[in-house]
Design an enzyme around this catalytic site. Structure first.
Site, short mmCIF file in Angstrom:
data_model
loop_
_atom_site.label_atom_id
_atom_site.label_comp_id
_atom_site.label_asym_id
_atom_site.label_seq_id
_atom_site.Cartn_x
_atom_site.Cartn_y
_atom_site.Cartn_z
N HIS A 120 -7.77 -5.75 0.39
CA HIS A 120 -6.56 -4.97 0.64
C HIS A 120 -5.96 -5.33 2.00
O HIS A 120 -6.68 -5.46 2.98
CB HIS A 120 -6.91 -3.48 0.60
N SER A 153 0.84 -1.20 0.00
CA SER A 153 0.00 0.00 0.00
C SER A 153 0.88 1.25 0.00
O SER A 153 1.64 1.47 -0.93
CB SER A 153 -0.97 -0.04 1.18
N GLU A 207 -9.31 -5.45 -3.96
CA GLU A 207 -8.70 -4.42 -3.12
C GLU A 207 -9.72 -3.58 -2.33
O GLU A 207 -9.53 -3.30 -1.16
CB GLU A 207 -7.86 -3.47 -3.99
#
Length: 520
Positions: A432, A181, A306
């Site tokens: 995610h 990320s 995600e």
């Protein structure tokens, strides 16, 4: 085990063929005249320094309101420290892996049990984790101060690795940086940052957060924060960190109220790296197109689903009733995960699922919703909405990075993490951050507790994790992760699931729909 570093000698703790060093300073505390400045070398110490405890976290609030605080004002600013897990000793020259954590640019610290490096290090690498300034301290616009101070901290940590890691059994000429990320986005930018040149040789970018903002937008965001905090932007070094922390989420209301007025419409965090021409020379996939980093081997990838967590928060998708009952603690944590809003600030209306409006916000052609529906037959508008934002934030930037690097002559490998999270009856899919526990080989820390409901992950998780870790370590050692390269003629990708496979161009439809936005 005692190791001599440029700052002095440090002593770690050895257990089961692994020595761990914690809290080694790589820069001076960024306080007083050093606040909001580039990091400077730490003071040297005499004698042997105990390296048994993690250093203080950088100033931050819990990412989920109500969670335990990892930083308090009394902790101060002495936060720029790093940690080393090593199965070797001086002279071994093992591959080095340096982890850069994510956290929406406003949270995260290397003492988080999520990033415990013991499992990875026992695979035959020297593992390093470190802190860097987050939130306003690291990424807020401050008049007269360098931008992206968090990135400057990262560069200082990598310089420490270059100068000292041999004493811990690592090879300074074989350093791989990896992160997820915001950590992945950091690495993508550092690949072409002049000050980071030569500090690492391979890169693993997991779920590249693709938001990099112009300086004007950074100034606008910081003004919203300083106005809300009631402080003079020309004298921020005198403002206690907790005052700025209390106002750091104020810009989110403005972003949600008028998403088209910002560089990207996803109001997830107020902070993002600034394209300053120094540490961030351009959007990384555009910067890589010049060939400036073609000598750095690259793995880039994403999780298949995600955006599902944010879609759940926005009501775009819903878990099954059974999933809700089984995952009540997770749902309660999600309900708390939005920052508290000032009562005087009107709450924006919940974003309805108007795919035509979403396409407009994302800068896509008017026929994009039809293209997504054709590629996702039988799926709900909420699922299409999730795919569109998954592409916008993570999946397309991660793919473009590999595409640009390969086109410029670099060695690039693409992957998709597809193993689904079992929480909420499986509605999250490969959400995610799910790849982070898989990368470290355990579910310690709040993230693992969140994703697995405080339970032991299933056996299939550990199977996927073992295969992924083996590939990451192989890549760090040799540059070969074990699947074909991504090339201009064949966009091969590893699909990480219980039984890993290789497919060609898993997001071919999305790539066509987003081609104009890539600018490649």
């Amino acid at each position: 085990m005692v190791v001599k570093t440029t700052g002095g000698e440090v002593e770690g703790v050895t257990s089961t063929a692994l020595t761990v060093f914690k809290g080694i300073p790589f820069a001076s505390p960024p306080e007083g005249p050093l606040r909001f400045q580039a990091p400077s070398a730490p003071p040297k110490w005499a004698g042997v320094r105990s390296a048994r405890e993690f250093g203080a976290a950088p100033p931050q609030l819990p990412l989920v309101p109500g969670a335990p605080r990892v930083w308090r004002p009394e902790d101060g600013m002495d936060c720029l420290s790093l940690n080393v897990w090593t199965p070797g000793g001086a002279g071994d020259r093992l591959p080095v892996m340096v982890w850069i954590h994510g956290g929406a640019w406003k949270s995260g610290h290397s003492g988080d049990p999520t990033h415990d490096g013991a499992v990875l290090a026992r695979g035959g690498v020297v593992l390093v984790t470190f802190n860097y300034r987050v939130g306003f301290e690291g990424f807020g616009h401050v008049p007269g101060a360098p931008a992206n101070r968090g990135f400057l901290d990262q560069i200082a940590a990598l310089a420490w690795v270059r100068d000292n890691i041999a004493g811990f059994g690592g090879d300074p000429d074989n350093v791989t940086v990896f992160g997820e990320s915001g950590g992945g986005a950091s690495i993508a930018a550092l690949m072409t940052a002049p000050a980071a040149r030569g500090l690492f040789h391979r890169a693993i970018v997991q779920s590249l957060a693709g938001r990099y903002i112009p300086e004007e937008e950074a100034r606008r965001i910081s003004k919203l924060i300083t106005d809300a905090a009631g402080v003079d932007p020309d004298h921020l070094a005198d403002v206690p960190p907790e005052v700025l922390l209390a106002a750091q989420d104020v810009p989110l209301a403005a972003m949600e109220a008028d998403p088209g007025a910002w560089s990207t419409p996803e109001a997830i965090t107020a902070f993002s790296p600034t394209i300053d021409g120094v540490t961030v020379v351009d959007k990384p996939w555009l910067a890589l197109a010049s060939g400036a980093a073609r000598d750095i081997d690259l793995i880039s990838g994403y999780t298949r689903d995600e955006f599902t967590l944010w879609s759940l928060q926005q009501g775009a998708i819903k878990p099954s009733l059974i999933g809700m009952v089984k995952s009540l603690p997770l749902l309660l944590a999600m309900a708390r995960s939005r920052p508290p809003r000032d009562k005087a600030t009107p709450k924006p209306a919940r974003r309805s699922i108007d795919l035509d409006e979403v396409a407009k916000l994302l800068g896509l052609d008017a026929d994009a919703p039809a293209g997504y529906r054709a590629a996702m037959p039988g799926r709900s508008d909420g699922e299409v909405y999730t795919a569109m934002f998954s592409d916008s934030l993570f999946r397309m930037p991660s793919t473009w990075l590999a595409q640009a690097h390969a086109a410029a002559g670099g060695r690039a490998f693409l992957y998709e993490f597809a193993w689904p999270c079992p929480a909420l009856g499986g509605v999250l899919g490969a959400v995610h951050t799910l790849d982070v526990p898989a990368t470290f080989g355990h579910a310690k820390g709040e993230l693992g507790g969140f994703l697995f409901g405080g339970k032991q992950p299933p056996a299939s998780f550990f199977k996927v994790s073992a295969a992924l870790r083996s590939a990451w370590i192989s890549f760090a050692a040799t540059g070969d992760p074990g699947w074909p390269r991504f090339t201009a003629t064949e966009a091969s990708a590893r699909i990480w699931d219980v039984d890993p496979t290789v497919v060609v161009d898993p997001l071919a439809a999305s790539r066509r729909l987003w081609r104009a936005r890539s600018e490649l």
